[in-house]
Design a protein around this motif. Structure first.
Motif, PDB file in Angstrom:
ATOM      1  N   GLU A  16       0.833  -1.207   0.000  1.00 27.57           N
ATOM      2  CA  GLU A  16       0.000   0.000   0.000  1.00 27.57           C
ATOM      3  C   GLU A  16       0.871   1.261   0.000  1.00 27.57           C
ATOM      4  O   GLU A  16       0.568   2.244  -0.701  1.00 27.57           O
ATOM      5  CB  GLU A  16      -0.927  -0.008   1.213  1.00 27.57           C
ATOM      6  CG  GLU A  16      -1.996  -1.105   1.144  1.00 27.57           C
ATOM      7  CD  GLU A  16      -2.855  -1.126   2.397  1.00 27.57           C
ATOM      8  OE1 GLU A  16      -2.520  -0.390   3.352  1.00 27.57           O
ATOM      9  OE2 GLU A  16      -3.861  -1.883   2.415  1.00 27.57           O
ATOM     10  N   LEU A  17       1.940   1.225   0.834  1.00 25.01           N
ATOM     11  CA  LEU A  17       2.847   2.376   0.864  1.00 25.01           C
ATOM     12  C   LEU A  17       3.486   2.612  -0.494  1.00 25.01           C
ATOM     13  O   LEU A  17       3.582   3.749  -0.978  1.00 25.01           O
ATOM     14  CB  LEU A  17       3.923   2.153   1.941  1.00 25.01           C
ATOM     15  CG  LEU A  17       4.986   3.248   2.086  1.00 25.01           C
ATOM     16  CD1 LEU A  17       4.318   4.589   2.434  1.00 25.01           C
ATOM     17  CD2 LEU A  17       6.021   2.867   3.133  1.00 25.01           C
ATOM     18  N   ILE A  18       3.906   1.493  -1.082  1.00 26.82           N
ATOM     19  CA  ILE A  18       4.525   1.604  -2.413  1.00 26.82           C
ATOM     20  C   ILE A  18       3.519   2.148  -3.410  1.00 26.82           C
ATOM     21  O   ILE A  18       3.827   3.007  -4.261  1.00 26.82           O
ATOM     22  CB  ILE A  18       5.076   0.244  -2.864  1.00 26.82           C
ATOM     23  CG1 ILE A  18       6.258  -0.161  -1.969  1.00 26.82           C
ATOM     24  CG2 ILE A  18       5.506   0.272  -4.323  1.00 26.82           C
ATOM     25  CD1 ILE A  18       6.738  -1.572  -2.198  1.00 26.82           C
ATOM     26  N   ALA A  19       2.237   1.681  -3.308  1.00 26.79           N
ATOM     27  CA  ALA A  19       1.208   2.176  -4.232  1.00 26.79           C
ATOM     28  C   ALA A  19       0.956   3.657  -4.019  1.00 26.79           C
ATOM     29  O   ALA A  19       0.810   4.441  -4.983  1.00 26.79           O
ATOM     30  CB  ALA A  19      -0.082   1.375  -4.046  1.00 26.79           C
ATOM     31  N   ALA A  20       0.887   4.069  -2.702  1.00 25.04           N
ATOM     32  CA  ALA A  20       0.661   5.498  -2.411  1.00 25.04           C
ATOM     33  C   ALA A  20       1.819   6.341  -2.926  1.00 25.04           C
ATOM     34  O   ALA A  20       1.613   7.410  -3.532  1.00 25.04           O
ATOM     35  CB  ALA A  20       0.472   5.698  -0.897  1.00 25.04           C
ATOM     36  N   GLN A  21       3.031   5.838  -2.691  1.00 26.64           N
ATOM     37  CA  GLN A  21       4.193   6.573  -3.182  1.00 26.64           C
ATOM     38  C   GLN A  21       4.180   6.646  -4.701  1.00 26.64           C
ATOM     39  O   GLN A  21       4.515   7.688  -5.289  1.00 26.64           O
ATOM     40  CB  GLN A  21       5.479   5.897  -2.690  1.00 26.64           C
ATOM     41  CG  GLN A  21       5.716   6.026  -1.179  1.00 26.64           C
ATOM     42  CD  GLN A  21       6.947   5.259  -0.724  1.00 26.64           C
ATOM     43  OE1 GLN A  21       7.521   4.490  -1.494  1.00 26.64           O
ATOM     44  NE2 GLN A  21       7.329   5.474   0.532  1.00 26.64           N
ATOM     45  N   ALA A  22       3.787   5.539  -5.321  1.00 22.92           N
ATOM     46  CA  ALA A  22       3.730   5.540  -6.781  1.00 22.92           C
ATOM     47  C   ALA A  22       2.674   6.524  -7.280  1.00 22.92           C
ATOM     48  O   ALA A  22       2.885   7.261  -8.259  1.00 22.92           O
ATOM     49  CB  ALA A  22       3.424   4.132  -7.294  1.00 22.92           C
ATOM     50  N   ALA A  23       1.486   6.567  -6.580  1.00 23.72           N
ATOM     51  CA  ALA A  23       0.427   7.495  -6.990  1.00 23.72           C
ATOM     52  C   ALA A  23       0.894   8.942  -6.796  1.00 23.72           C
ATOM     53  O   ALA A  23       0.674   9.806  -7.669  1.00 23.72           O
ATOM     54  CB  ALA A  23      -0.847   7.220  -6.198  1.00 23.72           C
ATOM     55  N   ALA A  24       1.527   9.188  -5.597  1.00 23.11           N
ATOM     56  CA  ALA A  24       2.019  10.543  -5.349  1.00 23.11           C
ATOM     57  C   ALA A  24       3.077  10.944  -6.372  1.00 23.11           C
ATOM     58  O   ALA A  24       3.097  12.068  -6.883  1.00 23.11           O
ATOM     59  CB  ALA A  24       2.578  10.635  -3.924  1.00 23.11           C
ATOM     60  N   GLN A  25       3.951  10.002  -6.653  1.00 26.70           N
ATOM     61  CA  GLN A  25       4.987  10.277  -7.634  1.00 26.70           C
ATOM     62  C   GLN A  25       4.381  10.525  -9.016  1.00 26.70           C
ATOM     63  O   GLN A  25       4.819  11.423  -9.741  1.00 26.70           O
ATOM     64  CB  GLN A  25       5.977   9.096  -7.693  1.00 26.70           C
ATOM     65  CG  GLN A  25       7.142   9.296  -8.651  1.00 26.70           C
ATOM     66  CD  GLN A  25       8.098  10.379  -8.147  1.00 26.70           C
ATOM     67  OE1 GLN A  25       8.089  10.749  -6.965  1.00 26.70           O
ATOM     68  NE2 GLN A  25       8.911  10.925  -9.044  1.00 26.70           N
ATOM     69  N   ALA A  26       3.351   9.734  -9.318  1.00 24.59           N
ATOM     70  CA  ALA A  26       2.695   9.924 -10.615  1.00 24.59           C
ATOM     71  C   ALA A  26       2.011  11.283 -10.677  1.00 24.59           C
ATOM     72  O   ALA A  26       2.072  11.989 -11.695  1.00 24.59           O
ATOM     73  CB  ALA A  26       1.686   8.794 -10.856  1.00 24.59           C
ATOM     74  N   LYS A  27       1.323  11.631  -9.548  1.00 24.90           N
ATOM     75  CA  LYS A  27       0.656  12.940  -9.520  1.00 24.90           C
ATOM     76  C   LYS A  27       1.657  14.080  -9.601  1.00 24.90           C
ATOM     77  O   LYS A  27       1.462  15.085 -10.289  1.00 24.90           O
ATOM     78  CB  LYS A  27      -0.159  13.036  -8.232  1.00 24.90           C
ATOM     79  CG  LYS A  27      -1.089  14.218  -8.203  1.00 24.90           C
ATOM     80  CD  LYS A  27      -2.033  14.134  -7.015  1.00 24.90           C
ATOM     81  CE  LYS A  27      -3.027  15.296  -7.044  1.00 24.90           C
ATOM     82  NZ  LYS A  27      -3.965  15.238  -5.887  1.00 24.90           N
ATOM     83  N   ARG A  28       2.774  13.868  -8.875  1.00 24.85           N
ATOM     84  CA  ARG A  28       3.831  14.886  -8.904  1.00 24.85           C
ATOM     85  C   ARG A  28       4.379  15.031 -10.318  1.00 24.85           C
ATOM     86  O   ARG A  28       4.588  16.141 -10.817  1.00 24.85           O
ATOM     87  CB  ARG A  28       4.922  14.516  -7.921  1.00 24.85           C
ATOM     88  CG  ARG A  28       6.116  15.483  -7.887  1.00 24.85           C
ATOM     89  CD  ARG A  28       7.071  15.061  -6.772  1.00 24.85           C
ATOM     90  NE  ARG A  28       8.274  15.878  -6.812  1.00 24.85           N
ATOM     91  CZ  ARG A  28       9.353  15.612  -7.541  1.00 24.85           C
ATOM     92  NH1 ARG A  28       9.356  14.525  -8.309  1.00 24.85           N
ATOM     93  NH2 ARG A  28      10.400  16.411  -7.538  1.00 24.85           N
ATOM     94  N   MET A  29       4.584  13.890 -10.967  1.00 23.89           N
ATOM     95  CA  MET A  29       5.109  13.920 -12.317  1.00 23.89           C
ATOM     96  C   MET A  29       4.117  14.559 -13.261  1.00 23.89           C
ATOM     97  O   MET A  29       4.496  15.300 -14.195  1.00 23.89           O
ATOM     98  CB  MET A  29       5.453  12.486 -12.793  1.00 23.89           C
ATOM     99  CG  MET A  29       6.608  11.827 -12.037  1.00 23.89           C
ATOM    100  SD  MET A  29       8.151  12.775 -12.149  1.00 23.89           S
ATOM    101  CE  MET A  29       8.460  12.690 -13.890  1.00 23.89           C
ATOM    102  N   ASP A  30       2.797  14.329 -12.995  1.00 22.73           N
ATOM    103  CA  ASP A  30       1.778  14.972 -13.845  1.00 22.73           C
ATOM    104  C   ASP A  30       1.827  16.479 -13.660  1.00 22.73           C
ATOM    105  O   ASP A  30       1.697  17.269 -14.616  1.00 22.73           O
ATOM    106  CB  ASP A  30       0.398  14.437 -13.503  1.00 22.73           C
ATOM    107  CG  ASP A  30       0.230  12.998 -13.957  1.00 22.73           C
ATOM    108  OD1 ASP A  30       1.005  12.576 -14.852  1.00 22.73           O
ATOM    109  OD2 ASP A  30      -0.674  12.292 -13.443  1.00 22.73           O
ATOM    110  N   GLY A  31       1.999  16.907 -12.361  1.00 22.13           N
ATOM    111  CA  GLY A  31       2.078  18.352 -12.103  1.00 22.13           C
ATOM    112  C   GLY A  31       3.289  18.968 -12.762  1.00 22.13           C
ATOM    113  O   GLY A  31       3.206  20.057 -13.351  1.00 22.13           O
ATOM    114  N   ILE A  32       4.410  18.265 -12.635  1.00 20.46           N
ATOM    115  CA  ILE A  32       5.629  18.763 -13.265  1.00 20.46           C
ATOM    116  C   ILE A  32       5.443  18.845 -14.764  1.00 20.46           C
ATOM    117  O   ILE A  32       5.833  19.826 -15.423  1.00 20.46           O
ATOM    118  CB  ILE A  32       6.826  17.882 -12.889  1.00 20.46           C
ATOM    119  CG1 ILE A  32       7.126  18.020 -11.383  1.00 20.46           C
ATOM    120  CG2 ILE A  32       8.049  18.252 -13.708  1.00 20.46           C
ATOM    121  CD1 ILE A  32       8.182  17.058 -10.887  1.00 20.46           C
TER     122      ILE A  32
END
Length: 600
Positions: A423-439
């Protein structure tokens, strides 16, 4: 009354008898036999004229005819015809009538078969080649062919499991194996060196042939004529034992057996035979008995054999006795493939033996008691060991259960840990994906020449314009100072507008001045409910300017991603576009100069 010659059925000699009512019916022969004329008048004889064996009535006298050739068969001349022959054992020349069956040699007391001797003489006189082959039975070890002085060219036939030894003038020459041989110099090398055969086939040379049976003679019985003295090693008691059994015997060296044991006899077999003057049983009985009596007691002592359990050790006794007997027989050309002791005779009626049996019974009972005690001890030990093993098994099972429970709990902990990690890895992946989308979105905005602040400023301006349009004429004419006071009460929204757009800040400042003027003039401000309604409308207007519709059907989406399917907010499409042909500011999806389709 007529007279006739009648043959004695015992000795073959003739006696005179007569026919008639008053004639004697019983006549005593010179050999002592009483001839019954009525029963012995029919005789079987070989006809001297045709050579057939016929039966005729002797009471007919000289008128008796051969039923084959019809010649007179009972004349005195024929009955008294004599012929010479050689004695089959000593070789002396003898004479007897041709009708005789047997003749006992007066020199060596050998009983000659007259017809066999006549045939041998005929073969010798006619110069005919003889067929020499074995005619004895299987129990015979060595058999001498009855015919001697064979002619040159005679045929010698030796069967399988046989050998033949050729003698010349009493000297053993050649040994023949299985096959067919012609007695001539080419096949008799020793004979060629020692004797020159005649070339005239009418002449003969003195010779003898012995046949040796090489088969194994099975189940030849042996036994001790008297008991063997034996001292029991446990009690020191003297006992008398008897032994008997069987053995297999075979000729291993024919020449040695023939020369050392047979000599000039007609042959030899194991048991007594009327044709032979000696037997192997009588010859070797002392050797066998002496070997058994000498070694039986020693074998029992050396092998520590219990006298009452001796039947279980007969094979050991047999092997030891065979080793003791074999050298004596090999000296004479014989071998013993197997030797069996089949019976040991125990002295059942001897008091000493009965005492030994009683002691053995007591010993056996003692052993049984000891064995029972040992069994009980072993059973107790086994039961104790069983209980210990059972307790150890229970403890092992309990330990296994605890270990399994601990393993289960550990497994559940590991599973929960791995789930949390996933779950942590999934959350980190989602956050990273969202961050990458923002970037990515910021990079796109930067590439287009604006940023998120500009977007927000435009949205606020739109919302503000819509809100001003909904305020009514009171606000447009400078009245409605209560609405402006309500907007000032929003705090954060107005501060945001001041920060984003100087125009909004000026507007708010103007509205503040209007509110001050309203208060100085005594104009009534809007109620609290009216102020809340105004704030809600302004918020909706601001939010409405920043919403979008997704392809999945979800409408009024706020933010950069659809909260229903997760699709990204599409980029705003410019109203005009430039074509690659150089045409610029094109409105529509196709170039009006070259017809090219608008690019994505």
């Amino acid at each position: 009354m007529g007279k006739f010659a009648i043959e004695c059925p015992v000795c073959g000699k003739y006696a005179e008898a007569s026919t008639g009512f008053f004639s004697k019916k019983k006549i005593e022969c010179a050999c002592g036999n009483v001839i019954n004329v009525r029963t012995d008048k029919y005789a079987s004889r070989k006809c001297v004229h045709c050579g057939n064996q016929v039966i005729f009535d002797q009471t007919k006298g000289e008128d008796a005819l051969c039923p084959v050739c019809h010649a007179k068969i009972n004349t005195m001349a024929d009955n008294q015809k004599t012929q010479e022959f050689s004695c089959g054992q000593c070789g002396i020349r003898l004479t007897t009538v041709t009708s005789a069956k047997t003749y006992v040699c007066p020199i060596c007391d050998f009983e000659n078969d007259i017809q066999e001797r006549f045939m041998s003489e005929k073969i010798k006189n006619d110069g005919m080649a003889s067929i020499i082959k074995y005619e004895g039975d299987n129990s015979t070890f060595i058999w001498k062919h009855p015919i001697e002085d064979f002619n040159y060219g005679s045929q010698l036939i030796v069967h399988e499991s046989q050998e033949a030894i050729f003698f010349k003038d009493g000297q053993a020459l050649d040994l023949f194996g299985p096959g067919r041989y012609t007695l001539e110099t080419q096949q008799l090398p020793l004979l060629e060196k020692t004797y020159s055969l005649p070339t005239d086939t009418q002449r003969t040379f003195h010779s003898e042939v012995y046949f040796i049976n090489k088969t194994v003679q099975m189940a030849i019985k042996w036994g001790t004529p008297d008991k063997v003295r034996f001292i029991d090693p446990l009690t020191g008691t003297p006992l008398a034992l008897g032994a008997s059994g069987e053995m297999n015997i075979q000729v291993s060296n024919a020449r040695k057996l023939l020369i050392k044991l047979v000599g000039t006899m007609k042959g030899i077999s194991w048991e007594e035979d009327p044709e032979f003057t000696k037997s192997l049983q009588s010859s070797f009985r002392p050797l066998i008995v002496n070997a058994v009596k000498t070694n039986l007691s020693a074998v029992i002592k050396n092998e520590a054999i219990d006298i009452l359990e001796i039947d279980e050790k007969l094979d050991i006794i047999s092997d030891n006795l065979r080793e003791k007997i074999l050298p004596g027989l090999e000296e004479y050309g014989l071998t013993v493939p197997q030797f069996y002791v089949t019976n040991i005779v125990l002295p059942e009626d001897d008091p000493n033996f009965k005492r030994i049996r009683e002691l053995h019974t007591i010993t056996l009972q003692t052993r049984v008691i000891q064995a029972e005690a040992t069994v009980k001890t072993v059973q107790a030990q086994a039961q104790t060991q069983y209980r210990m093993a059972e307790e150890q098994s229970k403890a092992a099972i309990e330990a296994a259960h605890r270990e399994a429970e601990l393993q289960r709990q550990t497994t559940e902990t590991e599973i929960a840990k791995m789930k949390a990690e996933r779950e942590l890895i999934a959350a980190q992946a989602a956050a990273q994906a969202k961050r990458m989308d923002g970037i990515t979105e910021a990079e796109i905005m930067q590439a287009k020449g604006y940023n998120q602040k500009d977007v927000l400023q435009v949205d606020v301006q739109k919302a503000y314009a819509e809100a001003i349009g909904n305020m009514g004429p009171a606000i447009s004419s400078g009245g409605g100072s209560g609405i402006v006071g309500d907007m000032l009460g929003l705090g954060v929204g107005m501060a945001a507008m001041n920060a984003v757009a100087p125009q909004v800040g000026g507007m708010i400042s103007g509205m503040g001045n209007q509110m001050n003027q309203a208060m100085n003039n005594g104009t009534t401000l809007p109620s609290f409910a009216e102020q809340q309604t105004m704030n809600t409308n302004i918020t909706r207007a601001v939010n409405a300017s920043n919403t979008w519709d997704c392809k999945c059907g979800n409408r009024g989406v706020i933010g950069n991603f659809c909260n229903n399917c997760g699709a990204k907010k599409p980029e705003p499409v410019s109203a005009t576009w430039d074509c690659s042909c150089g045409n610029k500011g094109i409105i529509g999806n196709f170039c009006n100069n070259c017809g090219a389709k608008r690019g994505e």
